[in-house]
Design a protein around this motif. Structure first.
Motif, PDB file in Angstrom:
ATOM      1  N   ASP A  64      14.550  29.122 -38.494  1.00 30.09           N
ATOM      2  CA  ASP A  64      13.304  29.842 -38.755  1.00 30.09           C
ATOM      3  C   ASP A  64      12.277  29.603 -37.666  1.00 30.09           C
ATOM      4  N   ASP A  65      12.059  28.338 -37.290  1.00 30.69           N
ATOM      5  CA  ASP A  65      11.021  28.016 -36.323  1.00 30.69           C
ATOM      6  C   ASP A  65      11.428  28.334 -34.892  1.00 30.69           C
TER       7      ASP A  65
ATOM      8  N   ARG B 293      11.568  33.943 -32.274  1.00 22.65           N
ATOM      9  CA  ARG B 293      10.293  34.529 -31.883  1.00 22.65           C
ATOM     10  C   ARG B 293      10.356  36.036 -32.130  1.00 22.65           C
TER      11      ARG B 293
ATOM     12  N   ARG C 126       5.802  29.755 -34.922  1.00 27.15           N
ATOM     13  CA  ARG C 126       5.689  29.590 -36.368  1.00 27.15           C
ATOM     14  C   ARG C 126       4.856  28.361 -36.743  1.00 27.15           C
TER      15      ARG C 126
ATOM     16  N   SER D 235       1.192  29.039 -35.888  1.00 24.31           N
ATOM     17  CA  SER D 235       0.582  30.054 -36.760  1.00 24.31           C
ATOM     18  C   SER D 235       0.313  29.482 -38.154  1.00 24.31           C
ATOM     19  N   ARG D 236       1.224  28.648 -38.654  1.00 27.66           N
ATOM     20  CA  ARG D 236       0.974  28.005 -39.952  1.00 27.66           C
ATOM     21  C   ARG D 236      -0.245  27.087 -39.859  1.00 27.66           C
TER      22      ARG D 236
ATOM     23  N   GLU E 133       3.985  35.714 -44.600  1.00 28.76           N
ATOM     24  CA  GLU E 133       5.302  35.071 -44.544  1.00 28.76           C
ATOM     25  C   GLU E 133       6.405  36.056 -44.893  1.00 28.76           C
TER      26      GLU E 133
ATOM     27  N   TRP F 206       7.086  38.436 -42.002  1.00 30.86           N
ATOM     28  CA  TRP F 206       7.815  37.772 -40.912  1.00 30.86           C
ATOM     29  C   TRP F 206       9.283  37.570 -41.285  1.00 30.86           C
ATOM     30  N   THR F 207       9.547  37.157 -42.528  1.00 30.02           N
ATOM     31  CA  THR F 207      10.925  36.954 -42.975  1.00 30.02           C
ATOM     32  C   THR F 207      11.702  38.263 -42.946  1.00 30.02           C
TER      33      THR F 207
ATOM     34  N   ARG G   5      12.575  39.039 -39.406  1.00 30.34           N
ATOM     35  CA  ARG G   5      13.670  38.179 -38.932  1.00 30.34           C
ATOM     36  C   ARG G   5      15.019  38.644 -39.472  1.00 30.34           C
TER      37      ARG G   5
END
Length: 430
Positions: free
Chosen positions: A9-10, A13, A121, A124-125, A188, A191-192, A195
């Protein structure tokens, strides 16, 4: 089974916005800024100054534009936009700017966009959590200042079971928790989803490449199969024709009758070769989608005696025997048995210098066995890595069978192949 490597996940990009998306953001940012200015005009005209006496008109315009216009760059610079909007939002409220509706929406959009488009990630968090924490710190400070200045009868009309101050605080905090929570959650989620879409696209591309590679391998396999068929169908007849031509040349002057017989055998072998080529081309014209086991075989064990006729015409003593109770054979198995015998007979005629060749076909309980032996030189034919032996081994292996080649006890060479009449389940699964 996964066709594309997974990405942490991290580590992934998200690609930046397209030019079309950037233009869309510019239009949205300008439109929101214009609407915010219009709303500021209406609020000021109505005298709705919930945060106290407002600043001058130029300052009101400045803070309204500072909060909303950065949305024009929200996907290109999501981190900077989130920080600028948050700072301008708090500063505008500190200065008692009356416009709050569009400014709150802009803050929500900035936090959401940072979650959906933030390039890093972890960063941004951290920025979102810092912005939300700053918002709640400002809310707590604003409540402390406003409640300290409340007149004694501010809650004279309150009638609920909850103390007025506590009710006002819980209501404000709950509303802001929902607003900021939704902004974080939907960012979130977006973004998921991006991805997953990227992974699906990568898997689709990998699948496309795999299919292209499989297609290339299929073409190569088909070329090898064509070469093998040409070798098997032509080499035998050409070998016999060469032997007969040599015999006809030697006896042409002293025994014309034998020469005519040899020439007749050459003619017959040529016709057989042409007929074999026609059958093979008919096989190759079968639909590409047909499975190998579904394609009709052009030759089978029933035509083995014809091979011995050609060998006999070349001057060899021949014997063919069938043992066991003949049963209907699958086309590919019968075809493979024929090709093995054909290759063995061809090698005998070309290389062994033999005077006798013996072919035996045995129908066993669950196998078909073909056994070809001669009394020639007990040595492998030239070029053992050539198409002949490799072709036989690959044909037999394709049916999970066994092939034995080597010298006989005494003089001669032997080729024996065993072909299962039913393919094992494991072989099918493979």
């Amino acid at each position: 089974m996964n066709t594309a490597p997974t990405i942490a996940d991290d580590a992934w990009r998200r690609p930046g916005p397209t030019p079309e998306q950037q233009r869309h953001d510019l239009y949205v940012g300008l439109a929101v800024a214009v609407v915010a200015l219009f709303n500021l005009t209406l609020t000021s005209s109505a005298g709705v100054f919930m945060f106290g006496d407002p600043p001058s008109w130029p300052e009101r315009l400045l803070w309204s534009v500072a909060v909303t216009l950065p949305l024009a760059w929200r996907r290109r610079r999501p981190e900077a936009v989130a920080v600028v909007v948050a700072v301008a939002f708090i500063a505008g409220q500190v200065r008692s700017t009356p416009e709050a509706q569009l400014s709150s929406g802009a803050l929500f959009a900035a936090i959401y966009t940072l979650g959906a488009w933030g390039p890093d990630r972890r960063r941004s968090r951290a920025i979102r959590i810092a912005v939300i924490a700053a918002m709640f710190a400002w809310i707590a400070l604003a409540y402390a200042i406003s409640f300290s200045d409340l007149p004694p009868g501010a809650f004279a009309d309150a009638a609920g079971p909850v103390p007025p101050v506590l009710a006002a605080i819980v209501n404000g905090v709950l509303l802001n928790v929902l607003i900021f929570g939704f902004a974080y959650f939907f960012g979130e989620t977006a973004w998921t989803a991006a991805r997953r879409e990227h992974q699906l696209a990568a898997q689709a591309e990998q699948l496309r490449r795999s299919r292209a590679e499989a297609h290339e391998r299929a073409i190569l396999t088909e070329r090898v199969r064509i070469a093998r068929e040409l070798h098997d169908s032509v080499a035998h007849h050409v070998s016999v024709m060469g032997v007969q031509a040599a015999a006809a040349r030697r006896v042409l002057d002293r025994d014309p009758a034998k020469a005519r017989t040899a020439l007749g055998a050459i003619e017959q072998s040529a016709r057989s070769a042409v007929d074999e080529l026609r059958r093979m081309l008919g096989l190759l014209r079968q639909p590409d989608g047909a499975e190998p086991d579904e394609r009709p075989a052009t030759t089978g064990v029933d035509r083995i005696p014809e091979l011995l006729d050609n060998a006999r015409a070349a001057g060899l003593r021949t014997h063919v025997g069938v043992y066991g109770d003949p049963v209907p054979l699958p086309g590919p198995v019968s075809h493979t048995a024929y090709r093995v015998v054909q290759e063995a007979v061809t090698n005998t005629v070309k290389h062994a210098g033999a005077s006798m060749i013996d072919v035996r076909v045995r129908y066993l309980a669950s196998q078909l066995e073909v056994d070809v032996s001669d009394d020639g030189r007990a040595a492998a034919p030239p070029n053992p890595a050539g198409m002949g032996l490799i072709g036989m081994r690959e044909r037999v292996a394709a049916h999970d069978g066994e092939l034995e080649t080597g010298p006989r006890t005494g003089d001669g060479f032997r080729v024996r192949a065993r072909l299962p009449l039913t393919r094992p389940a494991v072989g099918r699964a493979a």
